[in-house]
Design an enzyme around this catalytic site. Structure first.
Site, PDB file in Angstrom:
ATOM      1  N   GLU A 307       0.814  -1.219   0.000  1.00 58.08           N
ATOM      2  CA  GLU A 307       0.000   0.000   0.000  1.00 58.08           C
ATOM      3  C   GLU A 307       0.851   1.275   0.000  1.00 58.08           C
ATOM      4  O   GLU A 307       0.663   2.148   0.837  1.00 58.08           O
ATOM      5  CB  GLU A 307      -0.952  -0.015   1.210  1.00 58.08           C
TER       6      GLU A 307
HETATM    7  C1  ACM Z   1      -1.906  -5.402   4.395  1.00 61.74           C
HETATM    8  O1  ACM Z   1      -2.940  -5.895   4.879  1.00 61.74           O
HETATM    9  N1  ACM Z   1      -1.863  -4.121   4.105  1.00 61.74           N
HETATM   10  C2  ACM Z   1      -0.753  -6.213   4.137  1.00 61.74           C
END
Ligand code: ACM
Length: 668
Positions: A307
């Site tokens: 992310e």
């Molecule tokens: C995640 O759940 N951002 C690895």
């Protein structure tokens, strides 16, 4: 008929509820009695870790049989339990450690043999689950067990970043993990909301990034040793380049935009990211990693990599120019470059890189381990590229799914299209306990006992998939875990005492037998939680997978199987459904003294609706009342409505009513 009767008679009564189920179990005849004279010895290799493991098992048995045992963990030939281990095993345990063992129990004694100490620890965990009782006292049933794990990497992620997870919670989590043969603690140690490790080299990391909530280096050493004693590896994760705000509170110069920065209180995905274009970033990270590898001996190191928002990179003219000059057309390419640099740093320290599946990009360094979280497909994709992988996508415990949902997911399901060589790259998996919605008071209730279902999936043979049998064994496991110090069993009553200020809260207790928390996404959206949100509401008191859900569904299935003639089942179900209709008035009556009970009103009203509907369904299906045309489709539609979030709760009784209605007819 006679043969069948003979077979049934030979089936041992209620064999011990082992979880995870061993690879091979052959129940025998007879019982090994355990009393104060029980002793344990090692007959071959012996070291401190093995001795402590045996002593722990004896202590647990002693607590059960409630008399002191004569001796613990001596050496010699005889003993009630003789443990024969060939070798110490790996100096730093890796995924290729031999965890196999053989356990024989006869009325004359128990014999545990293993190639390495870790295997003996697994066998001791099995032995503890064998303890049964009858009117004459305690005993181990005669049995022959040959066991080894299906997957070498069986873990759980604990997110200490969003809410700190104090050392005593980690310790009891490790106790539980050892009981179900999990062998990796993946410790998520830095997040936007907190940097949780003491750094002597860069002290502003923990001093400014943690609200004073961090692990000292001594605590880390102790916990890593505590885990190793139980055959559990500790894989640290320092998430980068994103999810990194807390680093920049003390060291803003390594971010991709000028500070100042403050610890993030909201949850989500945020712009701060390491600047991958500056040598000073890599120098800083190398010095940091050098310090941390002294604390974390595991050969694997998790860099996060998930992310990355890209906003800071897109808005920084120097980074834009760097990308152009190096031919990086995308932020993914820039992140790949960052990962390659990190991988080299880690390799210099003898560490293999692990990252979330976003790092599965062009030029991913050989030897990297990919953790599949956005979907299961990344596991196969990595394996086809010759990369090791671990699965997490189906096992987000924070998403609040049932144990059976988690149980039926499989890293290598029957019908997998991977070749045998590709399948070898599937190392196993990890459940994830992200900490937006848990704190030290609630985390056990979100981990356990559901984590046991994942542990069995990763340890036991693929064809061990009987959901009813899983729940039958999860009950005793849950009590075993409580004896080990985990707090999930008493959780709901304790949280209700906090919420109501009353010793007893029978109405809310009963409501939460049939109401579970909404999912992670629903709660985030409905409640707009932040790190500062107290986790003390009814939703926090609720169990993720209430026991009554499965029990009621099983009762409904019995009624259906009897063609609605089983009078006892009919009576039980009618009584339960009738009780639900009283919930709205009962919860309303609490409001003058217990304002937070209002959180239960939507679920109370929906349960009352569900109870009335369920009674109608019984009337229709028994023929007591003529069913209206199209009742099944209409009822399924009403159940779909009732299955939506009711405030921050979701009804756990829907499954039972669906069972009574019968399958949906295929759409025309
Ligand atoms: C995640 O759940 N951002 C690895």
């Amino acid at each position: 008929m006679l043969i069948l009767a003979a077979l049934l008679a030979a089936t041992p009564p209620a064999p011990a509820p082992l979880l995870p189920l061993p690879r091979e179990v052959r129940w025998g005849e007879g019982r090994l009695r355990l009393d104060s004279t029980a002793t344990a010895t090692t007959s071959a290799f012996h070291d401190g870790r093995l001795g402590r493991g045996i002593a722990r098992t004896l202590a647990h048995l002693e607590q059960r049989i409630a008399v002191p045992l004569a001796d613990s963990a001596g050496r010699g030939a005889g003993g009630t339990l003789v443990v024969t281990v060939a070798s110490v095993g790996q100096r730093v345990q890796g995924p290729d450690e031999d965890e196999s063992y053989t356990l024989d129990v006869t009325p004359a004694g128990a014999r545990l043999t293993a190639p390495a100490v870790v295997g003996a620890l697994r066998g001791l965990a099995t032995l503890e689950q064998l303890l049964l009782a009858d009117s004459a006292g305690f005993y181990l049933p005669a049995v022959h067990i040959e066991d080894a794990p299906r997957f070498p990497w069986r873990g759980v992620l604990i997110d200490a970043g969003r809410h700190f997870v104090p050392p005593e919670v980690i310790r009891r989590t490790l106790e539980g993990m050892a009981a179900v043969k999990l062998n990796v603690l993946h410790w998520h140690l830095s997040e936007d909301q907190g940097f949780r490790v003491e750094s002597k080299r860069f002290p502003k990391l923990h001093q400014l990034g943690s609200d004073g909530q961090y692990y000292t280096q001594q605590e880390l050493r102790d916990l890593v040793a505590y885990a190793a004693d139980r055959g559990i590896r500790v894989v640290p994760e320092f998430d980068m380049p994103g999810h990194s705000t807390s680093w920049f509170v003390g060291y803003p110069e390594h971010a991709s935009a000028p500070g100042p920065y403050a610890i993030e209180r909201r949850f989500g995905v945020f712009p701060p990211a390491f600047d991958p274009t500056r040598e000073s970033t890599y120098l800083f990270l190398e010095q940091f990693i050098t310090e941390m590898t002294g604390l974390f001996p595991d050969r694997y190191w998790h860099i996060g990599g998930d992310e990355v928002m890209g906003k800071q990179w897109n808005e920084n003219p120097r980074i834009i120019e760097y990308k152009r000059a190096h031919g990086f057309r995308t932020n993914e390419a820039l992140q790949a470059h960052f990962n390659q640099r990190l991988s080299k740093i880690l390799a210099r320290h003898g560490r293999r890189m692990v990252g979330w599946d976003e790092i599965l990009h062009e030029g991913i360094p050989a030897g990297t381990v990919v953790q599949s979280w956005r979907g299961t497909e990344y596991l196969g994709r990595a394996a086809r590229q010759g990369l090791d992988g671990i699965l997490s996508a189906p096992w987000y415990l924070d998403h609040i799914r049932t144990a059976e949902d988690h149980y039926l997911a499989d890293p290598l399901p029957a019908g997998s299209t991977l070749t045998p060589d590709e399948a070898k790259h599937v190392l196993g998996g990890e459940a994830c306990m992200w900490a937006e919605h848990v704190n030290p008071e609630t985390i056990d209730s979100r981990l356990w006992p559901r984590l046991g279902a994942v542990a069995e999936r990763l340890w036991s043979p693929q064809d061990v998939r009987d959901v009813a049998d899983l729940y039958r064994r999860l009950g005793p496991l849950s009590l075993q875990l409580e004896r080990l110090g985990l707090t999930h069993e008493g959780h709901t009553a304790r949280l209700l005492r906090r919420l109501t200020g009353q010793r007893e809260s029978p109405v809310l207790e009963r409501l939460l037998e049939y109401a579970a928390p909404v999912s992670f996404g629903e709660r985030s959206r409905i409640q707009q939680t932040t790190q500062l949100t107290p986790l003390t509401r009814l939703v926090d008191a609720a169990r993720p997978d209430p026991w009554a859900r499965v029990a009621l569904r099983a009762r409904a299935a019995e009624l259906v199987a009897s063609d609605f003639r089983d009078q006892a089942a009919l009576h039980d179900l009618r009584a339960t459904f009738a009780r639900w209709t009283a919930f709205p008035a009962e919860v309303e009556a609490l409001l003058p003294t217990t304002p937070l009970a209002a959180d239960g009103l939507p679920a109370a009203r929906a349960l009352a609706d569900l109870g009335r509907l369920a009674q109608e369904v019984i009337d229709w299906r028994t023929g007591a009342v003529v069913a209206p045309d199209g009742w099944q489709a209409a009822t399924h539609a009403r159940l779909d409505e009732l299955n939506k979030p009711q405030g921050l709760l979701r009804l756990a009784g829907i499954d039972a009513v669906r069972t009574l209605v019968g399958p949906r007819s295929p759409s025309p």
